[in-house]
Design an enzyme around this catalytic site. Structure first.
Site, PDB file in Angstrom:
ATOM      1  N   GLY A   1       0.847  -1.190   0.000  1.00 20.35           N
ATOM      2  CA  GLY A   1       0.000   0.000   0.000  1.00 20.35           C
ATOM      3  C   GLY A   1       0.881   1.238   0.000  1.00 20.35           C
ATOM      4  O   GLY A   1       2.091   1.161   0.246  1.00 20.35           O
TER       5      GLY A   1
ATOM      6  N   SER B   1       5.906  -1.973  -1.846  1.00 16.65           N
ATOM      7  CA  SER B   1       5.928  -2.947  -2.956  1.00 16.65           C
ATOM      8  C   SER B   1       4.962  -2.541  -4.076  1.00 16.65           C
ATOM      9  O   SER B   1       3.960  -3.205  -4.303  1.00 16.65           O
ATOM     10  CB  SER B   1       5.669  -4.373  -2.458  1.00 16.65           C
TER      11      SER B   1
ATOM     12  N   GLY C   1       2.010   5.760   4.289  1.00 11.07           N
ATOM     13  CA  GLY C   1       0.974   6.363   5.125  1.00 11.07           C
ATOM     14  C   GLY C   1      -0.364   5.639   5.077  1.00 11.07           C
ATOM     15  O   GLY C   1      -1.323   6.053   5.727  1.00 11.07           O
TER      16      GLY C   1
ATOM     17  N   GLY D   1      -0.975   2.736   6.295  1.00 11.43           N
ATOM     18  CA  GLY D   1      -1.205   2.074   7.584  1.00 11.43           C
ATOM     19  C   GLY D   1      -0.539   0.716   7.715  1.00 11.43           C
ATOM     20  O   GLY D   1      -0.810  -0.022   8.662  1.00 11.43           O
TER      21      GLY D   1
HETATM   22  P1  ADP Z   1       2.822   2.958   6.208  1.00 10.53           P
HETATM   23  O1  ADP Z   1       3.562   1.941   7.009  1.00 10.53           O
HETATM   24  O2  ADP Z   1       1.829   2.347   5.258  1.00 10.53           O
HETATM   25  O3  ADP Z   1       3.701   3.967   5.563  1.00 10.53           O
HETATM   26  P2  ADP Z   1       2.101   4.051   8.754  1.00 10.53           P
HETATM   27  O4  ADP Z   1       1.500   2.898   9.513  1.00 10.53           O
HETATM   28  O5  ADP Z   1       3.534   4.434   9.039  1.00 10.53           O
HETATM   29  O6  ADP Z   1       1.896   3.784   7.203  1.00 10.53           O
HETATM   30  O7  ADP Z   1       1.230   5.352   8.960  1.00 10.53           O
HETATM   31  C1  ADP Z   1      -0.169   5.334   8.921  1.00 10.53           C
HETATM   32  C2  ADP Z   1      -0.711   6.518   9.743  1.00 10.53           C
HETATM   33  O8  ADP Z   1      -2.130   6.557   9.633  1.00 10.53           O
HETATM   34  C3  ADP Z   1      -0.374   6.374  11.212  1.00 10.53           C
HETATM   35  O9  ADP Z   1      -0.068   7.658  11.722  1.00 10.53           O
HETATM   36  C4  ADP Z   1      -1.686   5.844  11.805  1.00 10.53           C
HETATM   37  O10 ADP Z   1      -1.858   6.195  13.148  1.00 10.53           O
HETATM   38  C5  ADP Z   1      -2.714   6.523  10.919  1.00 10.53           C
HETATM   39  N1  ADP Z   1      -4.024   5.821  10.811  1.00 10.53           N
HETATM   40  C6  ADP Z   1      -5.230   6.408  10.981  1.00 10.53           C
HETATM   41  N2  ADP Z   1      -6.223   5.516  10.813  1.00 10.53           N
HETATM   42  C7  ADP Z   1      -5.644   4.338  10.529  1.00 10.53           C
HETATM   43  C8  ADP Z   1      -6.177   3.031  10.257  1.00 10.53           C
HETATM   44  N3  ADP Z   1      -7.485   2.776  10.241  1.00 10.53           N
HETATM   45  N4  ADP Z   1      -5.292   2.030   9.988  1.00 10.53           N
HETATM   46  C9  ADP Z   1      -3.957   2.294   9.987  1.00 10.53           C
HETATM   47  N5  ADP Z   1      -3.401   3.498  10.232  1.00 10.53           N
HETATM   48  C10 ADP Z   1      -4.235   4.525  10.507  1.00 10.53           C
END
Ligand code: ADP
Length: 216
Positions: A35, A109, A38, A40
């Site tokens: 994905g 990915s 940001g 998640g």
């Molecule tokens: P990635 O690893 O995909 O780059 P992160 O997990 O680092 O993304 O960041 C996702 C951000 O979105 C975090 O700050 C998280 O707290 C926020 N967020 C808000 N709602 C959700 C949700 N339903 N699921 C996952 N993350 C969420």
């Protein structure tokens, strides 16, 4: 990928996958989360790892940023380096799954071909894998619209990418090829982290990955 030297011979383990399964009450597998930045992936991966450990299962997260600090520190974000990044991660994940761990990978990915190659490496179906691995692979699409990811911007990377400070940024100046038929889809704009974790654990139960003592 085949070894460079001809004198490398695969040595099979005498402990079988079934032996490990009985001892660990689970079957090793890879949950391949992909994905946008940001979306998640890391947040859900960590919460999932935690929840599985609390249920008495052994799980481990391979996280994009962390792996780029060590094993893949030599790779940048060019298309070729992104492919190599994913190939190495898939090889490591295949070993972890073989060791019996529920292996959660959290990498953007972005290329479908790389994810397919990861699947091939982990399931042992690709050319050059020599039938070494025969792990279970689940593609998990953390499906969050770009606008939502950008409004979250947890690492302030979108702001930098929009300002032209980060080349090859997925979703802005580099493509993301969405999974066409993922095993699981987690639309985090409308799904909480807790629900996402429950959804994945439900999938692991349904597919027989998680077993209880004496059941395997
Ligand atoms: P990635 O690893 O995909 O780059 P992160 O997990 O680092 O993304 O960041 C996702 C951000 O979105 C975090 O700050 C998280 O707290 C926020 N967020 C808000 N709602 C959700 C949700 N339903 N699921 C996952 N993350 C969420």
């Amino acid at each position: 990928m085949n070894p460079k030297s001809e004198n490398i011979v695969w040595h099979a383990a005498s402990v079988t996958a079934d032996d490990r399964r009985r001892v660990m009450n689970q079957q090793g597998c890879v949950l391949w989360m992909s994905g946008l930045s940001g979306s998640g992936k890391s947040t859900i991966a960590r919460a999932l790892e935690n929840a599985l450990l609390q249920l008495g299962h052994a799980a481990y997260v391979l996280d994009g940023d962390n792996i780029r600090h060590g094993l893949n520190a030599d790779l940048d974000f060019s298309p070729a380096a992104r492919s190599e990044n994913i190939r190495r991660v898939a090889e490591v994940a295949a070993l972890f799954a073989e060791a019996g761990l529920i292996t959660i990978t959290a990498f953007i990915s972005p290329y479908a071909a790389d994810r397919q190659r990861a699947r091939d490496i982990i399931t042992g179906t690709g050319s050059g894998t020599g039938g070494r691995a025969s792990g279970r692979f689940f593609e998990v699409f953390v499906n969050t619209p770009l606008a939502v990811c950008e409004s979250r911007d947890p690492k302030a990377l979108y702001a930098k990418a929009r300002a032209g400070e980060i080349p090859d940024f997925t979703g802005i100046s580099s493509p993301f090829e969405a999974p066409a038929s993922p095993d699981l889809e987690l639309p985090t704009a409308t799904m909480t982290v807790e629900t996402a974790v429950r959804r994945v654990i439900g999938h692991l139960e349904k597919t027989g990955i998680l077993t209880t003592k004496g059941e395997a």
